[in-house]
Scaffold this active site. Sequence first.
Site: not given
Length: 279
Positions: A51-53
């Site tokens: 998962g990112t930002t």
Amino acid sequence: MEANPRSIGRLPASFLTPGSSSFMDFLASHSPDLLPGNRKLPEGIVEAPHGTTIVAATFPGGVVLAGDRRATMGNMIAQRDIEKVFPADEYSAVGIAGTAGLAVEMVKLFQLELEHFEKVEGATLSLEGKANRLSTMIRGNLGMAMQGLAVVPLFAGWDEGKEKGRIFSYDVTGGRSEEHGFAATGSGSIFARGSMKKLYRADLTEEQATTLVVQALYDAADDDSATGGPDLARRIFPIVTVITEEGFRRLSEAESSELARSITERRLEQPDGPRAALL
């Protein structure tokens, strides 16, 4: 020998003995294999969806925590609509960046940890206490982090004692830092932080704060391929949550879609987003 009918279906006595108010300590004593950090992994780097930002910003009266919806695995999009922001309890929330599966499991354990403490002690942890408990859990995942399965969340909540919203960031070793004003983590964090650095003000309203974090996610998606921007065709929009003295609230799909659409339409005129004053 036949089992005592009175003991069938009952928990062992050790389970009912008062002890630590930490659910993690209880689990470590009775079923340590269930803790994510104790699982054995194959040698070498393990590839898994990430998962990112995640972004957060405070405003007078609370704090906003938001995340994009994309998960990646290498250079591939693993999932377009992953959920990365979760309530920890009534007055706090966690946004996850890093190995998606481990991060979600860690959030569930963290939720149980806070609920367990409240039931055993008859009171809730302070926001500082909650932040410290999460730090301990992240530190317990260090072995997996060294194999590429890191979890690096943002934690935010309403501090009832100080009567304000607060944000805490972490590194892979469990090191905790309080962030003032705004914060970001994940692969697009450098771009999101730069966006918020120019637009953030201490006197933002709740509506302006939610707009700020979505603008920051849009800027992150503009420069980071692992961060997903608003997907109007699939109706996939950032998850935006607000935590105030009234508790945790997630913006409805109608609210988040309207916010994302208005920002996207404005970007048709200004692709690089709103401008900050030079002085």
